[in-house]
Structure formats: structure tokens, C-alpha cells
Motif scaffolding. Structure first.
Motif, PDB file in Angstrom:
ATOM      1  N   ALA A  54       3.581   9.585  10.983  1.00 47.37           N
ATOM      2  CA  ALA A  54       2.572   9.761   9.895  1.00 47.37           C
ATOM      3  C   ALA A  54       2.081  10.937   9.633  1.00 47.37           C
ATOM      4  O   ALA A  54       2.170  11.394   8.471  1.00 47.37           O
ATOM      5  CB  ALA A  54       1.677   8.457  10.038  1.00 47.37           C
ATOM      6  N   ALA A  80       5.676  10.533   0.468  1.00 47.22           N
ATOM      7  CA  ALA A  80       4.470   9.757   0.441  1.00 47.22           C
ATOM      8  C   ALA A  80       4.925   8.259   0.450  1.00 47.22           C
ATOM      9  O   ALA A  80       4.589   7.523   1.275  1.00 47.22           O
ATOM     10  CB  ALA A  80       3.628  10.251  -0.393  1.00 47.22           C
ATOM     11  N   ALA A  81       5.815   7.803  -0.430  1.00 47.06           N
ATOM     12  CA  ALA A  81       6.009   6.619  -0.836  1.00 47.06           C
ATOM     13  C   ALA A  81       6.856   6.085   0.502  1.00 47.06           C
ATOM     14  O   ALA A  81       6.558   4.961   1.037  1.00 47.06           O
ATOM     15  CB  ALA A  81       6.867   6.500  -2.117  1.00 47.06           C
ATOM     16  N   SER A  83       6.983   7.282   3.437  1.00 47.20           N
ATOM     17  CA  SER A  83       6.117   7.031   4.828  1.00 47.20           C
ATOM     18  C   SER A  83       5.316   5.993   4.733  1.00 47.20           C
ATOM     19  O   SER A  83       5.169   5.194   5.921  1.00 47.20           O
ATOM     20  CB  SER A  83       5.518   8.319   4.982  1.00 47.20           C
ATOM     21  N   VAL A  84       4.719   5.412   3.481  1.00 50.56           N
ATOM     22  CA  VAL A  84       3.624   4.681   3.498  1.00 50.56           C
ATOM     23  C   VAL A  84       4.594   3.175   3.522  1.00 50.56           C
ATOM     24  O   VAL A  84       4.027   2.292   4.225  1.00 50.56           O
ATOM     25  CB  VAL A  84       3.068   4.467   2.083  1.00 50.56           C
ATOM     26  N   PHE A  87       5.259   2.905   7.516  1.00 52.17           N
ATOM     27  CA  PHE A  87       3.874   2.732   8.153  1.00 52.17           C
ATOM     28  C   PHE A  87       3.659   1.301   8.087  1.00 52.17           C
ATOM     29  O   PHE A  87       3.209   0.481   9.034  1.00 52.17           O
ATOM     30  CB  PHE A  87       2.788   3.573   7.575  1.00 52.17           C
ATOM     31  N   ALA A  88       3.892   0.687   7.042  1.00 57.42           N
ATOM     32  CA  ALA A  88       3.700  -0.940   6.639  1.00 57.42           C
ATOM     33  C   ALA A  88       4.456  -1.703   7.452  1.00 57.42           C
ATOM     34  O   ALA A  88       4.068  -2.516   8.292  1.00 57.42           O
ATOM     35  CB  ALA A  88       3.583  -1.087   5.247  1.00 57.42           C
ATOM     36  N   ALA A 205       7.618   5.195   9.812  1.00 54.62           N
ATOM     37  CA  ALA A 205       6.676   6.067   9.190  1.00 54.62           C
ATOM     38  C   ALA A 205       7.272   7.542   9.195  1.00 54.62           C
ATOM     39  O   ALA A 205       7.302   8.189   8.078  1.00 54.62           O
ATOM     40  CB  ALA A 205       5.129   6.075   9.426  1.00 54.62           C
TER      41      ALA A 205
END
Length: 335
Positions: A54, A80-81, A83-84, A87-88, A205
Motif C-alpha cells: 500500500a 490508486a484504483a 491498489s484500493v 487492499f480491500a 494492494a
């Protein structure tokens, strides 16, 4: 800002974010129990935090904001998209359907942003955006599949970022040069936490973010007129391993969407190779492929074709290597 200053600032910002944020990220991941517990498909034996990539994604987004421009915006959106999304998945898990839907939306947004300034008719830009979106979504998953041993994907990101950075300098493209440098710096700053004895994994992530970054850089390199061989050199080994493994599993009737450990690099581990040796050997292969791809920059057809033939032979040897390892092991056992 001058081109050199932009490159230095982007790389410095990316590396600094990772170096400063990684210790706190590891503590946070442990606190929320984002742990990768070993199972029959794992290459590790100790529960390890996942999601440590992250900070790399954060550093890359900051670098993109400093670089500025349409390509940098597309780069930031993609990193960004994805990685989010990753991460979720690291924290709570996502269903395959939801994950694919989110990936498609993210890659379409990145593709649209990347072609928004091109001098093409609307239909042409739409078609180009779809092609780029398919490429980005596909390679993000390829990069994720290949992130299975300590250091392998961070090392490949260092190589890929450095190569794209050099291509950007050669092409006099500020985004490609600075974006590549930022990827290399962020991945390099992460390596001490993941190589040899992993204290944290990239997780989805990190692998999604880095995969998206390299995919956008490769697509932009082609858009800017860099030969395909040079643009694909940093990603060719990952593409070959995943494509070969996928077709083999489909042909044998396996459930190819299920997790497994039959990639070439995983078979090396099963044959007794250490994580460090696998990461180093695959990285050396990628370096060689990058150098062969660079032959396309010479403008000499004969040199380019010869380098392409050698590159194909290198990939073929890599894909055949597990069988050679098994034969060598069996011969030693009989001796």
C-alpha cells in the motif's frame, strides 16, 4: 521544473513514502489481522502480514501528482484504483465477480484518461481506451499471479521501472522517465522488508498497484512510438509464465480459476530452489529480455530480428526448465 529535476523529485518522493510508511503499515496490518496464513499452495511457512505494498501505491500516486499531465493522471487513476481494490481484498476478501467488475471499471477509467488527449476520432479513442483497459486488467492479474515468492515482484518492478525510465530519457518523455523512476524507487525501498526473510508481503494492494503502474508505462511507451519489443521486455517473462501455465491448465481440464502452484517459478521452488535463487534467476532473465528488446531501438532490421529470435529462445528455455530440473534431479537420485 526541468526534466531531470522532475525525475529526481518523483523518484525521491516515491521511495521516501515507502521507507517512512512501511514500519507503521506493518504494525497496522498486524493489528487488523491482515495476515497471510500458510496453506498447501503457499511458498512460505510463517504467518506474514499482507498488504505491505500500500505505501508503494501511495508513493506512486504522489509522484504522479508531481509529474502532472494526462498520462500521469491515467497512471494515478490506475494505481490508486487497483491498489484500493487489492487492499480491500487483503483485508476482507472480495468475490471473483465483484473483483472483476471493479477491475474492469478501474482499467476503463485509466484507459480513457490515457487516450483522452490523442488526436483520434471519438470512435478511435474509444477503441484505444478499450484495448488499453483490457491490457491493464490482464497484466494486473498476471503480476498478481506471479507474486508468489519473497522479493520476486519487487525486484521485477525495480527492473521494469528502471528500464521504462531509461526509455523515457531516450524518447525525451518526462512522464515515462519520471514514472519509471518512481516505480523503481518505490519497489527498491520495499525490497528490504520482503527479500530473503519477508517481514511483510506486497499483498494484492501492492501487486495490483505495481501491476497497474507497469501496464500503464508499457502502454504509454507503445503510444509514444517505442518498439513493442522494448516496451514488453520488462513484462515478457511474467506474461509467458502466466500464459503458458493458463493454457496448460485449460488443456488438462483443470479448474483454471482456482488457486494453484504450478507456475514455472513455483515448480522451481518445489524442486528445491530457494526464494532468493528464484527471484534472482527470474530477474536475470528479465534483464536479458530487456537488453534483447532494446535491440529494436537500433533501427537495424537484422539486429532486431536476431534479438527477437534469441528472446523467444530464452522464454522457451524458461518455460521448459521445470522438466529439465526434474530430469536432473532424477538422474542425481539414480547416481
Amino acid at each position: 521544473m526541468s526534466e531531470k529535476l522532475t525525475i529526481l523529485i518523483a523518484a525521491g518522493a516515491s521511495g521516501a513514502v515507502v521507507a517512512l510508511a512501511e514500519p507503521a503499515t506493518i504494525r497496522l496490518l498486524r493489528r487488523v489481522s491482515a495476515m497471510d496464513t500458510p496453506n498447501s499452495r503457499s511458498s512460505h511457512t510463517v504467518p506474514t502480514p499482507r498488504g505491505g505494498g500500500a505505501p508503494i501505491a501511495a508513493g506512486l500516486v504522489i509522484a504522479a501528482l508531481l509529474i502532472r499531465g494526462p498520462a500521469a493522471i491515467a497512471f494515478a487513476i490506475a494505481v490508486a484504483a487497483f491498489s484500493v481494490i487489492g487492499f480491500a481484498d487483503d483485508l476482507s476478501g472480495l468475490s471473483v465477480r465483484r473483483r472483476l467488475a471493479l477491475q474492469c471499471a478501474a482499467s476503463l477509467a485509466a484507459g480513457a484518461a490515457l487516450v483522452s488527449h490523442l488526436s483520434l476520432p471519438l470512435a478511435g479513442r474509444a477503441a484505444a481506451a478499450v484495448v488499453i483497459a483490457l491490457w491493464v486488467a490482464a497484466f494486473v492479474n498476471v503480476f498478481n499471479f506471479m507474486d508468489g515468492v519473497n522479493g520476486i515482484s519487487a525486484a521485477h518492478a525495480v527492473i521494469g521501472g528502471a528500464v521504462f525510465g531509461c526509455l523515457g530519457v531516450w524518447r525525451r518523455d518526462v512522464f515515462l522517465a519520471a514514472g519509471g523512476a518512481a516505480v523503481a524507487a518505490g519497489a527498491l525501498a520495499f525490497l528490504p522488508w520482503n527479500a530473503i526473510r519477508a517481514r511483510v508481503f506486497l499483498g494484492d494492494a501492492g501487486s495490483y498497484g505495481l501491476g497497474a503502474a507497469l501496464a500503464v508505462l508499457a502502454a504509454w511507451a507503445v503510444i509514444r512510438g517505442i518498439p513493442v519489443e522494448a516496451a514488453l521486455g520488462p513484462v515478457a517473462l511474467y506474461l509467458a509464465d502466466t500464459g503458458w501455465t493458463l493454457q496448460r491448465r485449460i488443456r488438462s481440464g483443470e479448474r483454471w480459476l482456482e488457486a494453484h502452484r504450478t507456475h514455472v517459478y513455483q515448480q522451481w521452488c518445489d524442486a528445491g530452489c530457494s526464494h532468493l535463487r528464484v527471484a534472482a534467476s527470474t530477474s536475470a532473465g528479465t534483464l536479458l529480455l530487456c537488453m534483447l528488446g532494446a535491440a529494436s531501438l537500433t533501427g537495424q532490421t537484422a539486429i532486431r530480428v536476431a534479438a527477437d529470435v534469441v528472446a523467444i529462445a530464452v522464454l522457451a528455455a524458461y518455460l521448459r526448465s521445470p522438466a529439465l530440473l526434474r530430469r536432473t534431479t532424477a538422474r542425481l537420485e539414480r547416481a
